[in-house]
Enzyme design. Structure first.
Site, PDB file in Angstrom:
ATOM      1  N   HIS A  30      14.053  10.904 -16.077  1.00  0.00           N
ATOM      2  CA  HIS A  30      13.598  12.269 -15.801  1.00  0.00           C
ATOM      3  C   HIS A  30      14.653  13.267 -16.271  1.00  0.00           C
ATOM      4  CE1 HIS A  30      11.995  15.681 -13.653  1.00  0.00           C
ATOM      5  NE2 HIS A  30      10.953  14.973 -13.300  1.00  0.00           N
ATOM      6  N   GLU A  58       3.754   0.889  -7.633  1.00  0.00           N
ATOM      7  CA  GLU A  58       4.751   0.909  -8.704  1.00  0.00           C
ATOM      8  C   GLU A  58       5.206  -0.498  -9.092  1.00  0.00           C
ATOM      9  OE1 GLU A  58       7.873   3.822  -8.160  1.00  0.00           O
ATOM     10  OE2 GLU A  58       9.039   3.041  -9.842  1.00  0.00           O
ATOM     11  N   GLY A 110       4.768   1.663   1.375  1.00  0.00           N
ATOM     12  CA  GLY A 110       4.669   2.926   0.651  1.00  0.00           C
ATOM     13  C   GLY A 110       3.201   3.298   0.539  1.00  0.00           C
ATOM     14  N   LEU A 111       2.888   4.227  -0.348  1.00  0.00           N
ATOM     15  CA  LEU A 111       1.491   4.634  -0.465  1.00  0.00           C
ATOM     16  C   LEU A 111       0.593   3.437  -0.703  1.00  0.00           C
ATOM     17  CD1 LEU A 111       1.686   7.914  -2.541  1.00  0.00           C
ATOM     18  CD2 LEU A 111       1.356   7.610  -0.096  1.00  0.00           C
ATOM     19  N   ALA A 112       1.022   2.533  -1.587  1.00  0.00           N
ATOM     20  CA  ALA A 112       0.169   1.403  -1.931  1.00  0.00           C
ATOM     21  C   ALA A 112       0.016   0.453  -0.739  1.00  0.00           C
ATOM     22  CB  ALA A 112       0.745   0.668  -3.141  1.00  0.00           C
ATOM     23  N   GLY A 113       1.127   0.044  -0.157  1.00  0.00           N
ATOM     24  CA  GLY A 113       1.075  -0.958   0.903  1.00  0.00           C
ATOM     25  C   GLY A 113       0.446  -0.441   2.187  1.00  0.00           C
ATOM     26  N   ARG A 154       8.936  14.731 -20.938  1.00  0.00           N
ATOM     27  CA  ARG A 154      10.150  14.233 -20.278  1.00  0.00           C
ATOM     28  C   ARG A 154      11.074  13.455 -21.204  1.00  0.00           C
ATOM     29  NH1 ARG A 154       7.755  12.011 -14.445  1.00  0.00           N
ATOM     30  NH2 ARG A 154       7.301  14.077 -13.670  1.00  0.00           N
TER      31      ARG A 154
HETATM   32  C1  LIG Z   1      12.297  11.793  -6.226  1.00  0.00           C
HETATM   33  C2  LIG Z   1      10.959  11.293  -6.654  1.00  0.00           C
HETATM   34  C3  LIG Z   1       9.898  12.159  -6.786  1.00  0.00           C
HETATM   35  C4  LIG Z   1       8.638  11.705  -7.175  1.00  0.00           C
HETATM   36  N1  LIG Z   1       7.621  12.593  -7.274  1.00  0.00           N
HETATM   37  C5  LIG Z   1       6.387  12.152  -7.631  1.00  0.00           C
HETATM   38  C6  LIG Z   1       5.298  13.069  -7.693  1.00  0.00           C
HETATM   39  O1  LIG Z   1       5.445  14.265  -7.461  1.00  0.00           O
HETATM   40  N2  LIG Z   1       4.082  12.589  -8.032  1.00  0.00           N
HETATM   41  C7  LIG Z   1       3.878  11.255  -8.280  1.00  0.00           C
HETATM   42  O2  LIG Z   1       2.739  10.893  -8.534  1.00  0.00           O
HETATM   43  N3  LIG Z   1       4.893  10.371  -8.204  1.00  0.00           N
HETATM   44  C8  LIG Z   1       6.135  10.795  -7.891  1.00  0.00           C
HETATM   45  N4  LIG Z   1       7.173   9.885  -7.820  1.00  0.00           N
HETATM   46  C9  LIG Z   1       6.902   8.443  -7.986  1.00  0.00           C
HETATM   47  C10 LIG Z   1       6.285   7.861  -6.704  1.00  0.00           C
HETATM   48  O3  LIG Z   1       6.880   8.436  -5.575  1.00  0.00           O
HETATM   49  C11 LIG Z   1       6.429   6.350  -6.582  1.00  0.00           C
HETATM   50  O4  LIG Z   1       6.109   5.744  -7.776  1.00  0.00           O
HETATM   51  C12 LIG Z   1       5.494   5.791  -5.525  1.00  0.00           C
HETATM   52  O5  LIG Z   1       5.655   6.490  -4.329  1.00  0.00           O
HETATM   53  C13 LIG Z   1       5.685   4.314  -5.296  1.00  0.00           C
HETATM   54  O6  LIG Z   1       4.897   3.897  -4.197  1.00  0.00           O
HETATM   55  P1  LIG Z   1       4.743   2.381  -3.803  1.00  0.00           P
HETATM   56  O7  LIG Z   1       3.816   2.332  -2.646  1.00  0.00           O
HETATM   57  O8  LIG Z   1       4.388   1.580  -4.979  1.00  0.00           O
HETATM   58  O9  LIG Z   1       6.201   1.882  -3.367  1.00  0.00           O
HETATM   59  P2  LIG Z   1       7.331   2.483  -2.405  1.00  0.00           P
HETATM   60  O10 LIG Z   1       6.958   3.757  -1.795  1.00  0.00           O
HETATM   61  O11 LIG Z   1       8.604   2.388  -3.166  1.00  0.00           O
HETATM   62  O12 LIG Z   1       7.366   1.454  -1.202  1.00  0.00           O
HETATM   63  C14 LIG Z   1       7.943   0.194  -1.296  1.00  0.00           C
HETATM   64  C15 LIG Z   1       7.784  -0.495   0.021  1.00  0.00           C
HETATM   65  O13 LIG Z   1       8.100  -1.847  -0.120  1.00  0.00           O
HETATM   66  C16 LIG Z   1       9.022  -2.253   0.838  1.00  0.00           C
HETATM   67  N5  LIG Z   1       9.840  -3.273   0.220  1.00  0.00           N
HETATM   68  C17 LIG Z   1      10.458  -3.232  -0.992  1.00  0.00           C
HETATM   69  N6  LIG Z   1      11.087  -4.393  -1.226  1.00  0.00           N
HETATM   70  C18 LIG Z   1      10.855  -5.182  -0.175  1.00  0.00           C
HETATM   71  C19 LIG Z   1      11.258  -6.495   0.189  1.00  0.00           C
HETATM   72  N7  LIG Z   1      12.009  -7.236  -0.626  1.00  0.00           N
HETATM   73  N8  LIG Z   1      10.858  -6.974   1.388  1.00  0.00           N
HETATM   74  C20 LIG Z   1      10.087  -6.220   2.236  1.00  0.00           C
HETATM   75  N9  LIG Z   1       9.682  -4.991   1.934  1.00  0.00           N
HETATM   76  C21 LIG Z   1      10.065  -4.476   0.760  1.00  0.00           C
HETATM   77  C22 LIG Z   1       9.777  -1.028   1.231  1.00  0.00           C
HETATM   78  O14 LIG Z   1      10.278  -1.178   2.523  1.00  0.00           O
HETATM   79  C23 LIG Z   1       8.667   0.008   1.144  1.00  0.00           C
HETATM   80  O15 LIG Z   1       7.941  -0.006   2.350  1.00  0.00           O
HETATM   81  C24 LIG Z   1       8.447  10.339  -7.448  1.00  0.00           C
HETATM   82  C25 LIG Z   1       9.504   9.462  -7.320  1.00  0.00           C
HETATM   83  C26 LIG Z   1      10.767   9.927  -6.952  1.00  0.00           C
HETATM   84  C27 LIG Z   1      11.909   8.974  -6.890  1.00  0.00           C
END
Ligand SMILES: Cc1cc2nc3c(=O)[nH]c(=O)nc-3n(C[C@H](O)[C@H](O)[C@H](O)COP(=O)(O)OP(=O)(O)OC[C@H]3O[C@@H](n4cnc5c(N)ncnc54)[C@H](O)[C@@H]3O)c2cc1C
Ligand code: SF4
Ligand code: FES
Lengths: 642, 251
Positions: A266, A425, A42-45, A330
């Site tokens: 939400h 997250e 995701g964005l972080a990884g 919210r």
């Molecule tokens: C509908 C919606 C709208 C949103 N809108 C906004 C917004 O407008 N602004 C905002 O700031 N935030 C918003 N958010 C929140 C935001 O999108 C998320 O908090 C953020 O994108 C999380 O990013 P991340 O990189 O932490 O994890 P994620 O994007 O959830 O990525 C997780 C990654 O980990 C991998 N993974 C997970 N478990 C495993 C495992 N066991 N083994 C291997 N790989 C694994 C997955 O494959 C994926 O690549 C929204 C969320 C939702 C649901």
């Protein structure tokens, strides 16, 4: 469990700079000797993988989906905050910091949140340079909007697809490093375990979901970027594969889990329309700028909304909160919607919805103006529900959306397991008890692009790690343990499906339990009841879930079962955490802790801390530790929206 | 809300090496408010209860943005409704008594892995060959130092909206990945950030496309017709210009 936050001393605005200076570095020529594992794209990884690879580390990156571009971050709509003050409306790093810490109801660390606000500006520069097509003004400068009740316009956006565009930016940087041979990408791998050698994180065990093969990988540092656990509730706005497994497995190996009960619900989602429903769709919060929320005054009013005259309608948010009206935060909007429905005044087929009505806005501004603002959202709504919001009010209902809780990390984003970091997250770091809109994307990219590399270098430079090759006993044990768990999941398959349950049936039951007892409002009695019922669900899962197929092949039922098994275990610390926090704060109301006007009452004297859970064993209760939060630079104030 | 009864003919194939075939399933009481994938969920619950193997299919966001879902429905990638992904297709597009044929996205470069699930990693490799601006993290100029006309930013955004689902490839009689590749090339060609590397990008991405076994474009325009994000074939014209210019000047 020792909780040393490692927050640097000194003035707030100097902490991050000083820390970067005092952290140790790894010489560029030596970096390629170090292996880093990143789980999640995701964005972080994705941003962390790209950045570490650019700096010279040997990176191995894993994700569940068939491509790193499909991570859940792709679905974020609204935008990303930054303290650029391009609009000259009084924004600053300090204001973004203050808004975020206040939004989190004073349950986050000051130093972390300040750093987040500080690096927010660099994120925008980085993304622009990558070619992220942010919205622009006619003069060619970047456009901003105000989001989620902020008084300044600091949200950058790319149509309603900001998450997609930011993720594709990070994915492109990652792709470049894959091409250069600096990142080895492993798609369709699910992390099942973390491997510790000498108490330090040295690898992971994964299941190749295409072949069922259990593999382990070794490294010097492991970074989890595995997202949130909203799917514990079964229905949420999260993508289907979002899970707690990676974080939970780390927790069971010694990583503290912070504030697991902090979940954001939400207020504007499309309501559930049937028991076949698989997920919930978010409608942008911006709709509340013009829509009026109401329910019929009398319960069980079967008239169509247009037939209900003004005097029979209850615009409950406007009535209860005259100064904020429909724009209350919210949590307040969500809680009140649920209350109205619990009192039997909900609308729609299921009675689990309230109206969001645009009739007055259309009368005031004209249909064209309203369609210009919300046309795409109206269309999306109509596509799903087959009803046109211009003609009939929308039906909305709250849904689980984001999890502020996560793995406990120090200022360097390291968990309580040395060498195991958590970003995005899946950590708990920046949002306290409530996350502001457009701040999750900011945090994911801040962690990945601008923070984690410093932490990794410092860790590697200050620890001498013995060489591992991935064949040592801890790796073998981990593989064996994972294989054992998969066999156990499949143990009920032999006798066929008769009299058994499917994975989803048990997941739905768990989801209902959490939603009813550990949702927006919580009460001691009800939480205790949930804690009593949980072992029954767990037993049901292990005794009667039937999984077709085998473990040696692509098996999507088995994948889901593994995740649900972990959600069931995890639910225990969610409920215990909610029980232990006898105050209302952030996203949740504690029924026993209310003001005379029935509003949320925070209890700073007793609960200005992070609750961090330690796993003891499968049969003993988990243990809670506290990280006390100190507010040196801001004074916690009580929220009031009256 | 109403419900309909359906006959489903679904492609079942155990793995890449196995031979596949269409299996027939009857599914009754399908609510018309369901999405297509929820309909498949119901079928899978039913198959599970009957002790049969559920149908494998890819999906994740179920909101039309991750690009993970997709199948060919009665001969059309992502089904009969325009500009939606399979996860956003609702059962109200079908009638009681319909027979629906459900097949995987097929193409030389997309081997079927199981049932409706295919391997689209070739698309990732096209991006890896040059679908980016070659900058590292940090040290970038202020976001507003480079004004970009809003109309260019909008056009770039139109192209950037591609979700990488591969429907364009699956519907192309030649199995070409031109719409997908052109969307990325256009996005970066329309923005000043992408200019420095535009020639190299066009040459590498097209070379990678060929190497992966994607076919050539003969202007059949099927891709545009099925694209869930409305990516225009004008992007293909732009790719051709970029490629020709690069080939002539770098040649
Ligand atoms: C509908 C919606 C709208 C949103 N809108 C906004 C917004 O407008 N602004 C905002 O700031 N935030 C918003 N958010 C929140 C935001 O999108 C998320 O908090 C953020 O994108 C999380 O990013 P991340 O990189 O932490 O994890 P994620 O994007 O959830 O990525 C997780 C990654 O980990 C991998 N993974 C997970 N478990 C495993 C495992 N066991 N083994 C291997 N790989 C694994 C997955 O494959 C994926 O690549 C929204 C969320 C939702 C649901
Ligand atoms: S161009 Fe359209 S059809 Fe092709 S991959 Fe992109 S979104 Fe899918
Ligand atoms: S499941 Fe994400 S686009 Fe359909």
């Amino acid at each position: 469990m020792e909780l040393n936050s490692r927050v640097p001393s000194g003035p707030l605005a100097d902490k991050w700079n000083n820390h970067k200076f005092s952290n140790k570095l790894v010489n560029p020529a030596n970096r390629r000797k170090y292996k880093v594992i990143v789980v999640g794209t995701g964005l972080a990884g994705a941003s962390a993988s790209a950045t570490l690879a650019e700096q010279g580390y040997e990176v191995q990156t894993f994700c569940i989906q068939d491509s790193p571009r499909r991570a859940h971050s792709i679905a974020a709509q609204g935008g990303i905050n930054a303290a650029k003050n391009y609009q000259n409306d009084g924004d600053s790093v300090h204001r973004l910091f203050y808004d975020t810490i206040k939004g989190g109801d004073f349950r986050a660390r000051e130093a972390n949140v300040y750093r987040l606000a500080e690096v927010s500006n660099e994120i925008i520069d980085q993304c622009v340079a990558q070619g992220v097509p942010f919205a622009r003004e006619y003069g060619g400068t970047l456009a901003n909007r105000s989001f989620g009740g902020a008084q300044v316009s600091r949200t950058f956006y790319a149509r309603g697809q900001t998450g997609q565009q930011l993720l594709l930016g990070a994915y492109s940087a990652l792709s470049r490093q894959i091409h250069a041979g600096n990142v080895k990408m492993f798609n369709r791998r699910e992390m099942m375990d973390i491997v510790l050698v000498d108490g330090k994180a040295r690898g992971i065990t994964v299941r190749d979901v295409m072949t069922g093969e259990i593999e382990s990988y070794y490294a010097d540092v492991v970074i989890l970027a595995t997202g949130g656990y909203g799917n514990a509730y079964f229905l949420s706005t999260n993508a289907m594969a979002s899970n707690v497994t990676a974080a939970w497995r780390a927790h069971k190996k010694g990583a503290g889990f912070a504030n697991p009960s902090f979940v954001q619900i939400h207020p504007t989602c499309i309501p559930v329309h049937g028991d076949y429903q698989s997920k919930l769709t978010l409608m942008s919060e911006s709709l509340r700028n013009d829509g009026r929320v109401w329910v019929p005054k009398k319960g069980d009013d079967k008239r169509r909304p247009s037939e209900i005259p003004e005097e029979d309608r209850d615009y409950y948010l406007e009535n209860k909160y005259p100064s904020f009206g429909n724009l209350v935060p919210r949590d307040v909007a969500s809680r009140n919607a649920k209350e109205q429905c619990d009192e039997g005044k909900g609308v729609g087929n299921t009675g689990l919805a309230v109206y969001l009505d645009f009739a007055d806005a259309i009368k005031r501004d004209g249909e064209d103006t309203i369609l210009k603002k919300y046309g795409n959202l109206f269309q999306m709504y109509e596509k799903i529900t087959d009803s046109n919001p211009v003609e009939e009010p929308m039906l909305i209902y709250p849904a689980v959306h984001y999890t502020m809780g996560g793995l406990w990390v120090d200022y360097d984003l390291m968990t309580t397991i040395p060498g195991l970091f958590a970003i995005g997250e899946c950590n708990f770091s920046d949002h306290g008890a409530n996350r502001l809109g457009a701040s999750a994307l900011m945090q994911g990219l801040a962690d990945g692009y601008f923070i984690i590399a410093t932490s990794v270098a410092h860790y590697l430079a200050s620890n001498s790690l013995e060489e591992v090759l991935g064949s040592e006993a801890p790796f073998k044990d981990s593989i064996q343990e994972v294989e054992g768990r998969i066999d156990k999941l499949l143990q009920n398959s032999a006798g066929g499906p008769a009299g058994k349950l499917t994975v989803d049936e048990v997941h739905k039951e768990l989801g209902r339990l959490l939603w009813d007892h550990c949702g927006m409002s919580r009460e001691e009695k009800s939480l205790e009841k949930a804690l009593e019922e949980l072992p029954g669900i767990k037993k049901k899962f292990w005794d009667s879930v039937y999984i077709p197929g085998s473990g040696k092949d692509l098996n999507q039922s088995l994948e889901r079962a593994g995740r649900v098994a972990d959600f069931v275990e995890f639910a225990e610390i969610m409920i215990r955490d909610a029980l232990a926090r006898e105050e209302s704060c952030g996203c949740h109301l504690r029924v026993e802790s209310q003001t005379e006007e029935h509003e949320a009452k925070r209890d700073d004297e007793n609960y200005t801390h992070v609750s961090v859970w330690e796993h003891i064993s499968d049969v003993e209760a988990p243990k809670m530790h506290k990280e006390e939060l100190k507010f040196e630079f801001v004074t916690p104030s009580q929220r009031s929206y009256k | 809300m109403s419900s309909i009864n359906l006959t489903l003919k679904i492609w079942r194939q155990h793995n890449s090496d196995a031979l596949g075939n269409l299996e027939t399933y009857d599914l009754d009481d399908v609510h018309t408010d369901m999405s297509f994938l929820e309909m498949l969920d119901i079928l899978n619950e039913k198959l599970t209860k009957e002790g049969k193997e559920p149908v494998a299919f890819d999906h994740d966001c179920r909101e039309g943005i991750c690009g993970m879902c997709g199948a060919v429905i009665d001969g059309i990638a992502h089904g009969p409704e325009k500009e939606v992904t399979l996860c956003q297709l609702h059962m109200r597009n079908f009638s009681n008594g319909d027979t629906i044929v459900i097949e995987p996205f097929r193409s030389r470069a997309f081997p079927v892995k199981k049932d409706l699930l295919v391997d689209r990693s070739a698309l990732d490799r096209i991006i890896q060959s040059g679908g980016y601006v070659s900058i590292n993290t940090g040290g970038t100029p202020d976001g507003n130092s480079l004004p970009i006309p809003s109309s260019n930013a909008e056009l770039a955004m139109d192209a950037a909206a591609c979700i990488g689902c591969g429907a364009c490839v699956a519907s192309c009689p030649n199995g070409a990945a031109m719409l997908f590749t052109s969307a990325k090339i256009s996005q970066l060609a329309l923005l000043p950030q992408g200019h420095a590397e535009k020639k190299q990008r066009a040459l590498s991405m097209v070379a990678q496309m060929d190497e992966e076994g994607f076919g050539n474009c003969t202007n059949a325009k099927e891709c545009e017709a099925v694209c869930p994000k409305g990516i225009s074939i004008r992007n293909i014209a732009r790719l051709n210009r970029e490629y020709l210019f690069a080939a002539l000047t770098e040649g």
